[in-house]
Design a protein around this motif. Structure first.
Motif, PDB file in Angstrom:
ATOM      1  N   THR A   1       0.877  -1.176  -0.038  1.00 48.74           N
ATOM      2  CA  THR A   1       0.001  -0.075   0.100  1.00 48.74           C
ATOM      3  C   THR A   1       0.759   1.133   0.137  1.00 48.74           C
ATOM      4  O   THR A   1       0.356   2.453  -0.036  1.00 48.74           O
ATOM      5  CB  THR A   1      -0.902  -0.057   1.216  1.00 48.74           C
ATOM      6  OG1 THR A   1      -0.201   0.173   2.465  1.00 48.74           O
ATOM      7  CG2 THR A   1      -1.983  -1.235   1.219  1.00 48.74           C
ATOM      8  N   GLY A   2       2.170   1.005   0.069  1.00 47.88           N
ATOM      9  CA  GLY A   2       3.058   2.181   0.113  1.00 47.88           C
ATOM     10  C   GLY A   2       3.403   2.932   1.538  1.00 47.88           C
ATOM     11  O   GLY A   2       4.023   3.976   1.451  1.00 47.88           O
ATOM     12  N   GLU A   3       2.592   2.409   2.517  1.00 45.90           N
ATOM     13  CA  GLU A   3       2.762   2.816   3.899  1.00 45.90           C
ATOM     14  C   GLU A   3       4.284   2.430   4.240  1.00 45.90           C
ATOM     15  O   GLU A   3       4.855   3.285   5.238  1.00 45.90           O
ATOM     16  CB  GLU A   3       1.899   2.036   4.796  1.00 45.90           C
ATOM     17  CG  GLU A   3       1.886   2.814   6.259  1.00 45.90           C
ATOM     18  CD  GLU A   3       0.888   2.091   7.163  1.00 45.90           C
ATOM     19  OE1 GLU A   3       0.753   2.841   8.394  1.00 45.90           O
ATOM     20  OE2 GLU A   3       0.092   1.455   6.708  1.00 45.90           O
ATOM     21  N   GLU A   4       5.018   1.389   3.912  1.00 46.99           N
ATOM     22  CA  GLU A   4       6.264   1.268   3.806  1.00 46.99           C
ATOM     23  C   GLU A   4       7.296   1.156   2.608  1.00 46.99           C
ATOM     24  O   GLU A   4       6.363   0.785   1.623  1.00 46.99           O
ATOM     25  CB  GLU A   4       6.519  -0.175   4.797  1.00 46.99           C
ATOM     26  CG  GLU A   4       5.917  -0.330   6.280  1.00 46.99           C
ATOM     27  CD  GLU A   4       6.032  -1.655   6.957  1.00 46.99           C
ATOM     28  OE1 GLU A   4       5.414  -1.761   8.064  1.00 46.99           O
ATOM     29  OE2 GLU A   4       6.464  -2.418   6.048  1.00 46.99           O
ATOM     30  N   ASP A   5       8.429   1.259   2.845  1.00 51.83           N
ATOM     31  CA  ASP A   5       9.099   1.417   1.600  1.00 51.83           C
ATOM     32  C   ASP A   5      10.008   0.060   1.546  1.00 51.83           C
ATOM     33  O   ASP A   5      10.234  -0.627   0.452  1.00 51.83           O
ATOM     34  CB  ASP A   5      10.210   2.485   1.372  1.00 51.83           C
ATOM     35  CG  ASP A   5       9.396   3.804   1.414  1.00 51.83           C
ATOM     36  OD1 ASP A   5       8.837   4.205   0.358  1.00 51.83           O
ATOM     37  OD2 ASP A   5       9.345   4.364   2.456  1.00 51.83           O
ATOM     38  N   ILE A   6      10.359  -0.573   2.824  1.00 51.39           N
ATOM     39  CA  ILE A   6      11.215  -1.659   2.717  1.00 51.39           C
ATOM     40  C   ILE A   6      10.532  -2.276   4.082  1.00 51.39           C
ATOM     41  O   ILE A   6      10.060  -2.054   4.918  1.00 51.39           O
ATOM     42  CB  ILE A   6      12.670  -1.363   3.277  1.00 51.39           C
ATOM     43  CG1 ILE A   6      13.339  -0.613   2.217  1.00 51.39           C
ATOM     44  CG2 ILE A   6      13.286  -2.538   3.617  1.00 51.39           C
ATOM     45  CD1 ILE A   6      14.741   0.096   2.567  1.00 51.39           C
ATOM     46  N   VAL A   7      10.727  -3.708   3.814  1.00 55.33           N
ATOM     47  CA  VAL A   7       9.898  -4.593   5.122  1.00 55.33           C
ATOM     48  C   VAL A   7      11.199  -5.770   5.535  1.00 55.33           C
ATOM     49  O   VAL A   7      11.970  -6.179   4.513  1.00 55.33           O
ATOM     50  CB  VAL A   7       8.666  -5.089   4.669  1.00 55.33           C
ATOM     51  CG1 VAL A   7       8.835  -6.329   3.307  1.00 55.33           C
ATOM     52  CG2 VAL A   7       8.213  -5.921   5.803  1.00 55.33           C
ATOM     53  N   PHE A   8      11.319  -5.800   6.364  1.00 56.03           N
ATOM     54  CA  PHE A   8      12.124  -7.151   7.258  1.00 56.03           C
ATOM     55  C   PHE A   8      11.281  -8.525   6.836  1.00 56.03           C
ATOM     56  O   PHE A   8      10.441  -8.465   7.864  1.00 56.03           O
ATOM     57  CB  PHE A   8      12.540  -6.460   8.547  1.00 56.03           C
ATOM     58  CG  PHE A   8      13.498  -7.683   9.230  1.00 56.03           C
ATOM     59  CD1 PHE A   8      14.681  -7.169   9.384  1.00 56.03           C
ATOM     60  CD2 PHE A   8      13.140  -8.569   9.683  1.00 56.03           C
ATOM     61  CE1 PHE A   8      15.727  -7.935  10.103  1.00 56.03           C
ATOM     62  CE2 PHE A   8      13.853  -9.324  10.656  1.00 56.03           C
ATOM     63  CZ  PHE A   8      15.320  -9.342  10.759  1.00 56.03           C
ATOM     64  N   ALA A   9      11.820  -9.352   6.090  1.00 52.37           N
ATOM     65  CA  ALA A   9      11.074 -10.418   5.976  1.00 52.37           C
ATOM     66  C   ALA A   9      11.902 -11.574   5.690  1.00 52.37           C
ATOM     67  O   ALA A   9      12.862 -11.389   4.966  1.00 52.37           O
ATOM     68  CB  ALA A   9       9.883 -10.232   4.999  1.00 52.37           C
ATOM     69  N   GLY A  10      11.417 -12.910   5.811  1.00 51.18           N
ATOM     70  CA  GLY A  10      12.192 -13.826   5.620  1.00 51.18           C
ATOM     71  C   GLY A  10      12.336 -14.055   3.872  1.00 51.18           C
ATOM     72  O   GLY A  10      11.337 -13.758   3.262  1.00 51.18           O
ATOM     73  N   GLY A  11      13.584 -14.521   3.303  1.00 53.91           N
ATOM     74  CA  GLY A  11      13.546 -14.958   2.046  1.00 53.91           C
ATOM     75  C   GLY A  11      12.536 -15.875   1.506  1.00 53.91           C
ATOM     76  O   GLY A  11      11.742 -15.758   0.435  1.00 53.91           O
ATOM     77  N   ASP A  12      12.168 -16.660   2.107  1.00 56.98           N
ATOM     78  CA  ASP A  12      11.094 -17.710   1.880  1.00 56.98           C
ATOM     79  C   ASP A  12       9.816 -17.061   2.100  1.00 56.98           C
ATOM     80  O   ASP A  12       8.945 -17.519   1.206  1.00 56.98           O
ATOM     81  CB  ASP A  12      11.218 -19.004   2.885  1.00 56.98           C
ATOM     82  CG  ASP A  12      11.369 -18.694   4.343  1.00 56.98           C
ATOM     83  OD1 ASP A  12      11.396 -17.319   4.665  1.00 56.98           O
ATOM     84  OD2 ASP A  12      11.738 -19.680   4.966  1.00 56.98           O
TER      85      ASP A  12
ATOM     86  N   SER B   1      13.362  -6.260   1.835  1.00 57.09           N
ATOM     87  CA  SER B   1      12.847  -6.176   0.360  1.00 57.09           C
ATOM     88  C   SER B   1      12.060  -5.044   0.172  1.00 57.09           C
ATOM     89  O   SER B   1      11.481  -4.304   1.118  1.00 57.09           O
ATOM     90  CB  SER B   1      11.777  -7.623   0.667  1.00 57.09           C
ATOM     91  OG  SER B   1      12.253  -8.624   0.684  1.00 57.09           O
ATOM     92  N   ALA B   2      11.691  -4.678  -1.092  1.00 58.83           N
ATOM     93  CA  ALA B   2      11.122  -3.695  -1.378  1.00 58.83           C
ATOM     94  C   ALA B   2      10.241  -4.171  -2.794  1.00 58.83           C
ATOM     95  O   ALA B   2      10.436  -5.340  -3.539  1.00 58.83           O
ATOM     96  CB  ALA B   2      12.023  -2.662  -1.733  1.00 58.83           C
ATOM     97  N   MET B   3       9.322  -3.207  -3.246  1.00 51.73           N
ATOM     98  CA  MET B   3       8.479  -3.496  -4.473  1.00 51.73           C
ATOM     99  C   MET B   3       9.371  -3.313  -5.358  1.00 51.73           C
ATOM    100  O   MET B   3      10.239  -2.238  -5.630  1.00 51.73           O
ATOM    101  CB  MET B   3       7.443  -2.581  -4.362  1.00 51.73           C
ATOM    102  CG  MET B   3       6.359  -2.648  -3.228  1.00 51.73           C
ATOM    103  SD  MET B   3       5.511  -4.310  -3.121  1.00 51.73           S
ATOM    104  CE  MET B   3       4.241  -4.122  -4.705  1.00 51.73           C
ATOM    105  N   VAL B   4       9.013  -4.080  -6.594  1.00 52.46           N
ATOM    106  CA  VAL B   4      10.114  -4.259  -7.618  1.00 52.46           C
ATOM    107  C   VAL B   4       9.924  -2.726  -8.491  1.00 52.46           C
ATOM    108  O   VAL B   4      11.071  -2.335  -8.786  1.00 52.46           O
ATOM    109  CB  VAL B   4       9.433  -5.103  -8.556  1.00 52.46           C
ATOM    110  CG1 VAL B   4       9.944  -5.189  -9.891  1.00 52.46           C
ATOM    111  CG2 VAL B   4       9.766  -6.552  -7.999  1.00 52.46           C
ATOM    112  N   ASP B   5       9.008  -2.120  -8.499  1.00 52.24           N
ATOM    113  CA  ASP B   5       8.763  -0.826  -9.508  1.00 52.24           C
ATOM    114  C   ASP B   5       9.536   0.194  -8.521  1.00 52.24           C
ATOM    115  O   ASP B   5       9.581   1.444  -8.985  1.00 52.24           O
ATOM    116  CB  ASP B   5       7.385  -0.664  -9.736  1.00 52.24           C
ATOM    117  CG  ASP B   5       6.466  -0.244  -8.544  1.00 52.24           C
ATOM    118  OD1 ASP B   5       6.962  -0.190  -7.452  1.00 52.24           O
ATOM    119  OD2 ASP B   5       5.446  -0.115  -8.867  1.00 52.24           O
ATOM    120  N   SER B   6      10.268   0.028  -7.231  1.00 51.23           N
ATOM    121  CA  SER B   6      10.753   1.159  -6.579  1.00 51.23           C
ATOM    122  C   SER B   6      12.370   1.120  -6.716  1.00 51.23           C
ATOM    123  O   SER B   6      12.964   2.288  -6.205  1.00 51.23           O
ATOM    124  CB  SER B   6      10.542   0.968  -5.045  1.00 51.23           C
ATOM    125  OG  SER B   6      11.372  -0.233  -4.670  1.00 51.23           O
TER     126      SER B   6
END
Length: 318
Positions: free
Chosen positions: A73-84, A210-215
């Motif tokens: 939704t764009g509220e975050e630019d980067i997220v801390f998340a597992g690769g899986d 991770s981030a959104m591809v289009d960013s």
């Protein structure tokens, strides 16, 4: 920092590194405030993000928020998340991509009471294992363990985040948990446990950014700067553990309690090596990602195949 590609290191580059958002970048930390996120607290507190050329705001999800919603939704630019978790999300249509693997060792493990007769996952035949639920890294780790050992008669119980209670009462014979969190917390509370590796050459990748591809076209320099700030924070934390815990106290409720701080110190000590690894902070291994893609597809975790290069990039760090 040698392999972080062309990081924006000068404070004068703050505006350009931050892309089109004058407010900088929001980094989503996918859990409640916790000592495991100490590099982000330290980088913010000590001005390392600013030194690297990026303005960062931290945002905690809490226990119930879906992992990628704020990112999409764009509220975050980067997220801390597992690769899986990123690979699973890609299969479900989330256009996110990992650009740094922060935990170089997968942090999920099998946990048993110290006096348990279970010495290997192979000993779980006919026994029970508790997991929070059929989602996320605990669940993926369980499936990898079952696959690696060809287990056929294991009862899997969804117990929520009650691993210690369930294990200490004997409700289950073992639990899946985090080596730097659940296992440490049990020991700190006086419940003696052992950890057992889930599988040799575990085909899973742990937490990263991770981030959104289009960013990426707009924000790649800023993403490099975030990673540079994290690396500076890790250097600081390694040299100044007590000062690091003092900083964490400002972010994590209850840390002023000596017993809570003592337990947090154990988590810190167990987490620092996961971030440091054996080389470059955030290093990407495309072969490991390919192996994970093959595994997750083969056992049916992914609804559609996800090639490694669709879920990760070496554009930010190799």
């Amino acid at each position: 920092m040698k392999k972080i590609l062309a990081a924006c290191a000068a404070l004068t580059l703050l505006a350009s590194c931050s892309g089109g958002d004058d407010d900088g970048l929001t980094v989503g930390l996918s859990y409640v405030p916790d000592v495991q996120f100490f590099p982000f607290y330290v980088a913010l507190d000590q001005g390392f993000f600013e030194d690297a050329g990026v303005d960062v705001e931290l945002r905690h999800h809490g226990a119930q928020e879906p992992l990628f919603t704020a990112l999409t939704t764009g509220e975050e630019d980067i997220v801390f998340a597992g690769g899986d978790e990123v690979m699973f999300a890609r299969a479900e249509g989330v256009d996110a991509k990992n650009f740094a693997t922060l935990y170089q060792t997968y942090p999920v493990t099998l946990i048993v009471p110290e006096d348990s007769a279970i010495e290997s996952p192979a000993d779980l035949e006919g026994k029970s294992v508790g997991i929070p639920g059929e989602y996320g890294e605990n669940y993926f780790g369980l499936l990898a363990m079952i696959d690696a050992y060809g287990l056929e008669d294991v009862t899997v119980d969804s117990i929520g985040f009650t691993q210690m209670a369930a294990l200490s009462r004997g409700d289950v014979d073992a639990v899946i948990g985090f080596v730097n969190n659940d296992a440490v917390a049990m020991s700190a509370q006086g419940f003696a446990v052992r950890t057992i590796d889930l599988a040799p050459d575990l085909p899973l990748i742990g937490p990263g950014l991770s981030a959104m591809v289009d960013s990426f076209d707009e924000n790649s320099d800023a993403y490099r700067a975030v990673l540079e700030g994290v690396e500076m924070a890790l250097d600081y934390a390694e040299a100044n553990p007590e000062e690091t815990l003092d900083i964490v106290t400002e972010y994590v409720p209850g840390m002023s309690d000596p017993q809570v701080r003592e337990a947090a110190a154990l988590t810190f000590e167990a987490t620092l090596p996961l971030y440091r690894g054996d080389g470059t902070v955030g290093a990407q291994d495309i072969q490991r990602w390919a192996d994970m893609s093959d595994f997750m597809s083969r056992i049916g975790i992914l609804s559609v195949p996800v090639p490694a290069e669709d879920a990760m990039t070496t554009e930010i760090v190799r």
